[in-house]
Design an enzyme around this catalytic site. Sequence first.
Site, PDB file in Angstrom:
ATOM      1  N   LYS A 110      35.478  41.528  49.535  1.00 18.87           N
ATOM      2  CA  LYS A 110      35.560  41.942  48.132  1.00 18.87           C
ATOM      3  C   LYS A 110      34.692  43.172  47.910  1.00 18.87           C
ATOM      4  CE  LYS A 110      35.122  40.006  43.413  1.00 18.87           C
ATOM      5  NZ  LYS A 110      34.628  38.877  42.601  1.00 18.87           N
ATOM      6  N   SER A 127      37.850  37.460  38.966  1.00 18.85           N
ATOM      7  CA  SER A 127      37.856  38.856  39.351  1.00 18.85           C
ATOM      8  C   SER A 127      38.291  39.093  40.797  1.00 18.85           C
ATOM      9  CB  SER A 127      36.458  39.457  39.165  1.00 18.85           C
ATOM     10  OG  SER A 127      35.536  38.853  40.068  1.00 18.85           O
ATOM     11  N   SER A 154      35.345  33.422  39.592  1.00 16.87           N
ATOM     12  CA  SER A 154      36.044  34.534  40.245  1.00 16.87           C
ATOM     13  C   SER A 154      36.505  34.257  41.672  1.00 16.87           C
ATOM     14  CB  SER A 154      35.168  35.786  40.246  1.00 16.87           C
ATOM     15  OG  SER A 154      35.096  36.319  38.943  1.00 16.87           O
TER      16      SER A 154
END
Lengths: 105, 510, 534
Positions: free
Chosen positions: C83, C158, C182
Site C-alpha cells: 500500500k 482506503s 481500511s
Amino acid sequence: MTDAPEPVVITAADVQHLAGLARIALSPEEIDHLAGELTSIVDSVARVREVATPDVPATSHPVALVNVLRPDVPGAVLTQEQVLSGAPDASEGRFRVPAILGEEQ
Amino acid sequence: MADGTALSSDALLDYDEALAKYEPVLGFEVHVELSTRTKMFSAAPNPAAADSGTVEPNTMVAPVDMGLPGSLPVVNAQAVRYSISLGLALGCSIAETCRFARKNYFYPDLGKNYQISQYDEPIAFDGSVEVELEDGTTWTVPIERAHMEEDAGKLTHVGGTTGRIQGADSSLVDYNRAGVPLVEIVTKPIVGAGAAAPQLAKAYVATIRDIVRSLGISEARMERGNLRCDANVSLRPRGQERFGTRTETKNVNSLRSVERAVRYEIQRQAAILDAGGTIIQETRHWHEDTGTTSAGRPKSDADDYRYFPEPDLLPIQPSAELIAELRAALPETPTQFRRRLQADYGFSESEFRDIINANVLVELEETVAAGAAPAQARKWWLGEILRIANARGVEAGTLVSPLHVSELIALVENGDLTDRLARQVLEGVIAGEGSPEDVVRARGLAVVSDDTALTAAIDEALAAQPDVLQRIRDGKVQAAGAVIGAVMKAMRGQADAARVRELVLERAAR
Amino acid sequence: MAAQSEIVRWSAARLAESLAAGEVSSVEATQAHLDRIGDVEADVHAYLHIAGERALARAAEVDRLRAAGEAPSALAGVPVAIKDVLCTSDMPSTAGSRILEGWVPPYDATPVARLRAAGLVPLGKTNMDEFAMGSSTEHSAFGPSRNPWDLARIPGGSGGGSAAAVAAFEATVALGSDTGGSIRQPAAVTGTVGVKPTYGGVSRFGAIALASSLDQVGPVSRSVLDAALVHDVIGGHDPNDATSLDETWPSFADAAREGAASGSLAGLKVGVVHQLDGSGFQAGVRQRFGEALKRMAEAGAEIVEVQAPHFEYALAAYYLILPAEASSNLAKYDAVRFGLRVDPGGSTVEQVTALSREAGFGAEVKRRVILGTYALSAGYYDAYYGSAQQVRTLVQRDFDQCFAQADVLVSPAAPTTAFRLGEKIDDPLAMYLNDITTIPANLAGVPGLGMPIGLAPEDGLPVGLQVMAPLREDARLYRVGATLEAILEREWGGPLLAQAPALGGAADRGERIRTTPGTAPAPGYGTEPDGGTL
C-alpha cells in the site's frame, strides 16, 4: 453534559479562521460549501457529549504502556543529500523558503 | 548603561522615578539545551553535546527531526533523567505521571509543524530557587514548572540588508538543532523586587546556569544558545493589587542583557503608563547592539496551539527509586557551593563578592580544580580576563576556558612566562590560537632561560656603558638597574629579570 | 512448470511450497504477476507504481539465494504489493496524495524492510484514498481502483488498491493499513482476507500517519493462512515505534494451520455484538452473516449475544479523534522540505504553504483537516476531542465486558456489499457509515479480521465477516478464521474468488459471463435519519 447539546453552526467566518490555523487557502465557494458540510458533520459527532460524563477518564492510547524510552546512544543519521533529496528548493546545504512574514518565533 | 539612548524611538522614564511610581512584576521562561549524546526523540547526535564542534548544515538529522512522513519519535531516557535531576535541583515535585503533548503551529524551522512539548502534565512543578544578589541579600524565586520539549531548527535570512527577517528575500533552514532536548523552566510571578528587579533577573538566570552546570546536564553557554531567557515584565501602580499587562522579551542571551532588558522594559512601560497609555501584550525582541527592545507579534487568538496528548508517545512515570537515586546524586546548591568555596579558598567576604559579581565563580572553581592556586586564579579572572571582557561587553567566562587559564598560571609559576608574557599568551588564547602552550610555541614567547644568549646581551650592554660597569665594580650595585633595563629591552622582555640581575653582577665582577 | 495463469491464483503458502520444491522460480512467479498486471491493470487500476524490472531483479537474487541454500524465509520469492501509505526507499510513496507525488523516501517502513529481509518481492505500490481517508479509493488523487467483481463498483477503502490487487490476482499477498477499517472493509467487498493486528503488533515506523493512535499495518491476502504467514513476517517489536508492543508473539501461521486442520469450533464462545448485528444492513449481508453464525454453531461454537451499548457512539468519537490527529499529522506537508510547492512568486512562505496545501490536498483531506482543527481549537477541545477520548474509554470497557462473555466477537465486516463508484462521493456522512462495524476495534486497539462468507443473493457480490479478539489475541482470529474458511470452502467447492468474473483479454472474458442483477444496496442506507449511528 447529559443535556442535549446546543445545535452547532459553523459559519463561513469560522471556516476561514480554521483554514488559517490549518494553513490551507480556500476559495469563497469552498468556504461556503465546507461551512455547510462541517455544520452537519459536527452536529452528528457532537453526540459524544451525551455519554462523556465527568467520571469517565479519557483514553488517548489504545494499549496502555508507560516509560517507553530509548538509550542515549547515537544511531544513523540521514546524509545531507538525503535530507535535501525531496526539497522543492535548497541552497548551501539548506532548505530555501520564500520570505517569512512577520517575526522570529 | 546606555539604556535606549540610541536608535530607539521609545520614550523612557527615569529609572528612579519609574520605580517610585510603579512596582515591577517579573517572570522568566528559561530554555536549557541538554547535553545528552543524542536528541530528544531521535538517535541523531546532539549538536548541544559537549564534544560537538562546528558541523555542516543538515548533517545531524534523523527522519523525525525534519518531520519526514512515516517517521516517529522515541524518548531519550537520558533526557528524562536530566530533566528529573533539574526538577529536583529546582526544588520541584516530580510528577508521578507526565506526558508529552503536541503544540501545533506552522513555522519553517519546525519540521513537523508541531512541537512535541509538555502541556498540562509537566515532569516537574512547584519549586523554588534561592538567588543571591550583588549586595548579598537572597531572594526566593518561585518555580511554576519545568517541562521537556524539543528545540527547533535554525533560520538564516538572506537578501535584504540587515540579515534580519524583515526585508529578507528568502530564508535558509538547517534542521541540525531541531530535536535538541530542551527543558523549559517557568517561574511564577516574582513580586517585590522593586529597584533590584534587573539585578534579580540577572542573578536568577546566573543561578539557573550554575545549577545546570553543576548538574553537568548542559553546556550552559548563553552565547551559543544553550541557555536562553525570555523575560516577562509588567508594572502596576504602587498600591494596586492587580498585575499590569506584561510583555515578553525574547532573545535575551547574556546575563548582562537580561539585566539591561528588564531595566529597559521597566523604563519603557513606565513612560507609557505615565503618559496615560496602555501596555500592549506582545512579544518584544531584545537588540544587544542598541540596548533596546522592539515590538514583535501581538498576542492574539491566532495563538491557538491546539495542544493534545502526543499519540506517538506514551506517558512517563518515573519510579520512586529513580527519583531517590537522582536526588541522592544532586550536587550542592549554588549557595552551598559558594559557602564551601569561600571557606576552602580563604577569601574575604569582599574578595568573594567581587568574584560572584563578575560571574566567574564557576570558572574560578574549575581553574582551581585544574590545578591553579585560588589566589592566582582569582588574580587572572578578576584582572586581565575581566578587563578584556568588560572592554568587549561580554561575559568573562565566554573568553577563555578555565583549563587554559590554569595552564597559563602553571607556565608563570614554572618561570616559563613572565606576567607580561602571560598577558600576551592570554590574548592569543582568546584570539583562538589554541592552548597557552600552542600560543607560546607559535609566537615564540617563552622566557629565555639559556644563559648563553643572556650573557652575550649582558656583556654587550656592559661594554656599551663602561661608566656603569665601573660603578658596579665600585660596589654601587643599584647601578646595575640601567644594564638590566637595556638587557630586558634587547631580549624583548623574554627574560627573567631576577636572573638577568644575577648574571649582570656576576659578569661585572670578572 | 505451471502455467502462468495458474501461478497467479496460487496462495502464498502454495507458491512457497513450489518455490521450495524448485517447481517454479521466483522470477517465473514474478513475471507471471507482471503479465497478469499487464492484462488487467488497465481495468482494475490497483497500482500507483509498478516496479517490474526491480521486482524481477530481486526475484532473481532470491532465486540465487535459494539455490545456494540460503532462502531467507519460507515466503522468499513470493510477490507482494505494498500500500502506498508505506515508505519504500526505491519507489515513490505518495499515500495517494498529489502533495507527495513522486516523493521517494530515504528509508523503508519497518514492515517493508521485514518483507524484503524475508525475501518477498515487492511488485509495486497500491492505490488508496488520499492519506487513507475514505472507504472507496475514490478519494485517491490518482483515480479510483475498481472492484474485480464488478468494475463499476468500488473495491473498498482506503486500501482498495491492495484488496483489488490480490482479488484480481495481480499480487499473491499485499500490505494494508487500517485506521477505521481500511483493511477489513476492502476485504469484505472484494472477497478477500485482511487483518488489522492488535495496535502495536506491527510497527508503524514508515507508515505515513493518518491518525497515530488508530493506524495499524496488516496483511491482505486471499486466504487466512496467507494473512498469518505475512503477519508472522511483518509483526513484532520495533524500537523505532514507541507504541510497538515488546513481546513475543506466537506463530500466526501455526494458529491458522491448526484451525484449518481441526475443522471444529467446539468450546468456542462466539459473541454477536447486538449493536453490530446487522439490523438495518443490506439484506444479503444479513443473510450471509446469519448463515455464517449457523456454520459456526454447527462446528461446535456457542453463539451468544453480547451488549456493547457505547458502540453507537464509536463512529462519532472516531470522526473527532481521527480528524484531530490527522490535522496535526498532515501539518508537515508545507512545501518546505518535500512534496508539492506552489509558488506564484513574490509570496511569503505562509502564502506558499497555504497555496500548496490547497492544490495538493483533495476535498476529503481538507474537510477532515478543518474538522480536526475545529475539534482541537480553543474552547472546543473538551466538548469534542476530550469527549471523544472519554467515549474511547467507554468503548474499551464495552469490549472488556463482551470478551468476558465470549472468546471472539463477530459482525458483518461492512454494512453493504460494494457500492457503485460515485454513489456516495458527495455525501461524506454516508461514506463514513461504511466503517461502522470496523471502527470500534480501532478505538480499543483490538485485532480484527475480515474474510469472505459468500455472495449476497441480490447482487452477487462478496459479503465479509469480521472476527474480533481481545488485545494481543491475534492468534485466535487466525485459528477461528481458518476453521470457518475451511468449512465454507468445502461448501463452495473452492475459494470464493474462483467465482469472480474473469478479467482482461477477450479470450479470458469468454470463460464466464458475469451477470449483475443490478440490485442497489439496501435503498437509502445511511441516508435515513435513523438508519445509522451518526
